[in-house]
Design a protein around this motif. Structure first.
Motif, PDB file in Angstrom:
ATOM      1  N   ALA A   1      -1.484  11.903   6.391  1.00 28.35           N
ATOM      2  CA  ALA A   1      -1.264  10.669   5.644  1.00 28.35           C
ATOM      3  C   ALA A   1      -2.592  10.247   5.035  1.00 28.35           C
ATOM      4  CB  ALA A   1      -0.746   9.573   6.568  1.00 28.35           C
ATOM      5  N   SER A   2      -2.546   9.771   3.793  1.00 31.15           N
ATOM      6  CA  SER A   2      -3.788   9.335   3.160  1.00 31.15           C
ATOM      7  C   SER A   2      -3.523   8.172   2.219  1.00 31.15           C
ATOM      8  CB  SER A   2      -4.462  10.479   2.404  1.00 31.15           C
ATOM      9  OG  SER A   2      -3.638  10.926   1.351  1.00 31.15           O
ATOM     10  N   ILE A   3      -4.534   7.327   2.100  1.00 31.10           N
ATOM     11  CA  ILE A   3      -4.524   6.178   1.197  1.00 31.10           C
ATOM     12  C   ILE A   3      -5.805   6.265   0.380  1.00 31.10           C
ATOM     13  CG2 ILE A   3      -4.651   3.671   1.020  1.00 31.10           C
ATOM     14  CD1 ILE A   3      -3.397   3.548   3.814  1.00 31.10           C
ATOM     15  N   GLU A   4      -5.674   6.140  -0.918  1.00 27.22           N
ATOM     16  CA  GLU A   4      -6.858   6.105  -1.775  1.00 27.22           C
ATOM     17  C   GLU A   4      -6.753   4.893  -2.684  1.00 27.22           C
ATOM     18  OE1 GLU A   4      -8.085   9.725  -3.676  1.00 27.22           O
ATOM     19  OE2 GLU A   4      -7.147  10.917  -2.098  1.00 27.22           O
TER      20      GLU A   4
ATOM     21  N   ILE B   1       0.851  -1.183   0.000  1.00 24.51           N
ATOM     22  CA  ILE B   1       0.000   0.000   0.000  1.00 24.51           C
ATOM     23  C   ILE B   1       0.894   1.242   0.000  1.00 24.51           C
ATOM     24  CG2 ILE B   1      -1.663   1.354   1.358  1.00 24.51           C
ATOM     25  CD1 ILE B   1      -2.999  -1.069   0.309  1.00 24.51           C
ATOM     26  N   ARG B   2       0.591   2.173  -0.889  1.00 32.20           N
ATOM     27  CA  ARG B   2       1.294   3.458  -0.924  1.00 32.20           C
ATOM     28  C   ARG B   2       0.524   4.459  -0.077  1.00 32.20           C
ATOM     29  NH1 ARG B   2       4.214   4.461  -6.342  1.00 32.20           N
ATOM     30  NH2 ARG B   2       3.699   6.602  -5.818  1.00 32.20           N
ATOM     31  N   VAL B   3       1.227   5.092   0.841  1.00 30.29           N
ATOM     32  CA  VAL B   3       0.624   6.103   1.711  1.00 30.29           C
ATOM     33  C   VAL B   3       1.186   7.467   1.304  1.00 30.29           C
ATOM     34  CG1 VAL B   3       0.281   6.878   4.091  1.00 30.29           C
ATOM     35  CG2 VAL B   3       0.483   4.420   3.595  1.00 30.29           C
ATOM     36  N   ASN B   4       0.303   8.362   0.904  1.00 27.38           N
ATOM     37  CA  ASN B   4       0.707   9.714   0.533  1.00 27.38           C
ATOM     38  C   ASN B   4       0.861  10.557   1.787  1.00 27.38           C
ATOM     39  OD1 ASN B   4       0.565   9.312  -2.339  1.00 27.38           O
ATOM     40  ND2 ASN B   4      -1.637   9.215  -2.067  1.00 27.38           N
ATOM     41  N   MET B   5       1.975  11.262   1.878  1.00 27.50           N
ATOM     42  CA  MET B   5       2.288  12.060   3.055  1.00 27.50           C
ATOM     43  C   MET B   5       2.435  13.524   2.646  1.00 27.50           C
ATOM     44  SD  MET B   5       2.725   9.587   5.300  1.00 27.50           S
ATOM     45  CE  MET B   5       3.524  10.420   6.648  1.00 27.50           C
ATOM     46  N   LYS B   6       2.040  14.421   3.558  1.00 28.10           N
ATOM     47  CA  LYS B   6       2.335  15.839   3.348  1.00 28.10           C
ATOM     48  C   LYS B   6       2.416  16.528   4.700  1.00 28.10           C
ATOM     49  CE  LYS B   6      -2.311  17.607   2.432  1.00 28.10           C
ATOM     50  NZ  LYS B   6      -3.137  18.344   1.473  1.00 28.10           N
ATOM     51  N   THR B   7       3.122  17.649   4.717  1.00 30.76           N
ATOM     52  CA  THR B   7       3.305  18.416   5.943  1.00 30.76           C
ATOM     53  C   THR B   7       3.294  19.903   5.610  1.00 30.76           C
ATOM     54  OG1 THR B   7       4.713  18.792   7.880  1.00 30.76           O
ATOM     55  CG2 THR B   7       5.841  18.305   5.817  1.00 30.76           C
ATOM     56  N   ASN B   8       2.938  20.707   6.591  1.00 34.42           N
ATOM     57  CA  ASN B   8       2.920  22.158   6.404  1.00 34.42           C
ATOM     58  C   ASN B   8       4.249  22.798   6.775  1.00 34.42           C
ATOM     59  OD1 ASN B   8       2.629  21.675   9.180  1.00 34.42           O
ATOM     60  ND2 ASN B   8       1.583  23.609   9.486  1.00 34.42           N
ATOM     61  N   LEU B   9       5.178  22.015   7.343  1.00 35.27           N
ATOM     62  CA  LEU B   9       6.475  22.545   7.777  1.00 35.27           C
ATOM     63  C   LEU B   9       7.535  21.479   7.553  1.00 35.27           C
ATOM     64  CD1 LEU B   9       8.082  24.816   9.282  1.00 35.27           C
ATOM     65  CD2 LEU B   9       7.596  23.563  11.389  1.00 35.27           C
ATOM     66  N   GLY B  10       8.569  21.813   6.839  1.00 36.90           N
ATOM     67  CA  GLY B  10       9.652  20.879   6.628  1.00 36.90           C
ATOM     68  C   GLY B  10       9.389  19.936   5.465  1.00 36.90           C
ATOM     69  N   TYR B  11       9.980  18.764   5.543  1.00 42.65           N
ATOM     70  CA  TYR B  11       9.917  17.785   4.462  1.00 42.65           C
ATOM     71  C   TYR B  11       9.611  16.407   5.032  1.00 42.65           C
ATOM     72  CZ  TYR B  11      11.448  14.451   0.959  1.00 42.65           C
ATOM     73  OH  TYR B  11      11.489  13.395   0.089  1.00 42.65           O
TER      74      TYR B  11
ATOM     75  N   THR C   1     -10.926   5.045   1.161  1.00 41.39           N
ATOM     76  CA  THR C   1     -10.072   6.209   1.380  1.00 41.39           C
ATOM     77  C   THR C   1      -9.852   6.329   2.885  1.00 41.39           C
ATOM     78  OG1 THR C   1     -10.949   7.365  -0.543  1.00 41.39           O
ATOM     79  CG2 THR C   1      -9.870   8.710   1.122  1.00 41.39           C
ATOM     80  N   LEU C   2      -8.593   6.374   3.286  1.00 47.58           N
ATOM     81  CA  LEU C   2      -8.245   6.541   4.697  1.00 47.58           C
ATOM     82  C   LEU C   2      -7.404   7.793   4.840  1.00 47.58           C
ATOM     83  CD1 LEU C   2      -7.121   2.905   5.595  1.00 47.58           C
ATOM     84  CD2 LEU C   2      -9.309   3.968   6.120  1.00 47.58           C
ATOM     85  N   LYS C   3      -7.651   8.554   5.909  1.00 45.51           N
ATOM     86  CA  LYS C   3      -6.868   9.758   6.174  1.00 45.51           C
ATOM     87  C   LYS C   3      -6.596   9.859   7.659  1.00 45.51           C
ATOM     88  CE  LYS C   3      -8.711  12.372   2.313  1.00 45.51           C
ATOM     89  NZ  LYS C   3      -9.356  13.591   1.857  1.00 45.51           N
TER      90      LYS C   3
ATOM     91  N   LYS D   1       9.028  12.384   3.286  1.00 45.83           N
ATOM     92  CA  LYS D   1       9.039  11.593   2.055  1.00 45.83           C
ATOM     93  C   LYS D   1       7.622  11.145   1.706  1.00 45.83           C
ATOM     94  CE  LYS D   1      10.764   7.306   0.122  1.00 45.83           C
ATOM     95  NZ  LYS D   1      11.488   6.073   0.360  1.00 45.83           N
ATOM     96  N   SER D   2       7.308  11.214   0.409  1.00 46.34           N
ATOM     97  CA  SER D   2       5.994  10.775  -0.046  1.00 46.34           C
ATOM     98  C   SER D   2       6.104  10.268  -1.476  1.00 46.34           C
ATOM     99  CB  SER D   2       5.000  11.927   0.004  1.00 46.34           C
ATOM    100  OG  SER D   2       3.718  11.500  -0.391  1.00 46.34           O
ATOM    101  N   PRO D   3       5.463   9.167  -1.760  1.00 42.49           N
ATOM    102  CA  PRO D   3       4.726   8.303  -0.839  1.00 42.49           C
ATOM    103  C   PRO D   3       5.683   7.366  -0.098  1.00 42.49           C
ATOM    104  CG  PRO D   3       4.583   7.393  -3.037  1.00 42.49           C
ATOM    105  CD  PRO D   3       5.362   8.691  -3.147  1.00 42.49           C
ATOM    106  N   VAL D   4       5.165   6.766   0.972  1.00 42.04           N
ATOM    107  CA  VAL D   4       5.878   5.690   1.670  1.00 42.04           C
ATOM    108  C   VAL D   4       5.094   4.408   1.434  1.00 42.04           C
ATOM    109  CG1 VAL D   4       6.934   7.185   3.388  1.00 42.04           C
ATOM    110  CG2 VAL D   4       4.717   6.164   3.877  1.00 42.04           C
ATOM    111  N   LYS D   5       5.750   3.271   1.594  1.00 41.76           N
ATOM    112  CA  LYS D   5       5.113   1.993   1.292  1.00 41.76           C
ATOM    113  C   LYS D   5       4.968   1.146   2.551  1.00 41.76           C
ATOM    114  CE  LYS D   5       7.495  -1.118  -0.941  1.00 41.76           C
ATOM    115  NZ  LYS D   5       8.153  -1.931  -1.986  1.00 41.76           N
ATOM    116  N   VAL D   6       3.745   0.669   2.799  1.00 44.79           N
ATOM    117  CA  VAL D   6       3.504  -0.359   3.807  1.00 44.79           C
ATOM    118  C   VAL D   6       3.472  -1.668   3.026  1.00 44.79           C
ATOM    119  CG1 VAL D   6       1.929  -1.275   5.552  1.00 44.79           C
ATOM    120  CG2 VAL D   6       2.192   1.200   5.293  1.00 44.79           C
ATOM    121  N   GLU D   7       4.408  -2.559   3.332  1.00 40.68           N
ATOM    122  CA  GLU D   7       4.541  -3.796   2.563  1.00 40.68           C
ATOM    123  C   GLU D   7       3.479  -4.816   2.938  1.00 40.68           C
ATOM    124  OE1 GLU D   7       8.588  -5.029   3.084  1.00 40.68           O
ATOM    125  OE2 GLU D   7       9.318  -3.484   1.705  1.00 40.68           O
ATOM    126  N   ALA D   8       3.134  -5.648   1.968  1.00 45.89           N
ATOM    127  CA  ALA D   8       2.151  -6.720   2.174  1.00 45.89           C
ATOM    128  C   ALA D   8       2.538  -7.546   3.394  1.00 45.89           C
ATOM    129  CB  ALA D   8       2.083  -7.609   0.936  1.00 45.89           C
ATOM    130  N   GLY D   9       1.530  -7.900   4.209  1.00 47.75           N
ATOM    131  CA  GLY D   9       1.765  -8.694   5.417  1.00 47.75           C
ATOM    132  C   GLY D   9       2.154  -7.860   6.624  1.00 47.75           C
TER     133      GLY D   9
END
Length: 80
Positions: free
Chosen positions: A60-63, A20-30, A68-70, A32-40
């Motif tokens: 963080a969000s998954i679509e 699963i790819r999780v999209n990340m964002k922040t209002n300050l700094g940096y 859709t999870l946020k 990494k996006s997306p990050v991966k949650v591996e199967a299992g």
């Protein structure tokens, strides 16, 4: 370092059947996006960095076709 977890409404881990790819964002700094949650698994770890002090809101969000999870959390960077 922050931990990105996929959990249900009762904070119980949801083991993902496929990567699963999780999209990340922040209002300050940096962050990494997306990050991966591996199967299992239900979590992954990543870093958030900032060269400025303050409160960072991390989202963080998954679509997928089925859902859709946020979620969000906060991190405070202190002045050094």
């Amino acid at each position: 370092m922050i931990t990105v977890e996929i959990v249900d409404g009762d904070d119980r881990p949801i083991i993902v059947p496929r990567d699963i790819r999780v999209n990340m964002k922040t209002n300050l700094g940096y962050v990494k996006s997306p990050v991966k949650v591996e199967a299992g698994n239900y979590l992954t770890k990543t870093f958030i960095t900032s060269d400025k002090p303050g409160k960072a809101v991390i989202e963080a969000s998954i679509e997928t076709k089925l859902l859709t999870l946020k979620g969000e959390t906060e991190v405070r960077f202190l002045k050094s």
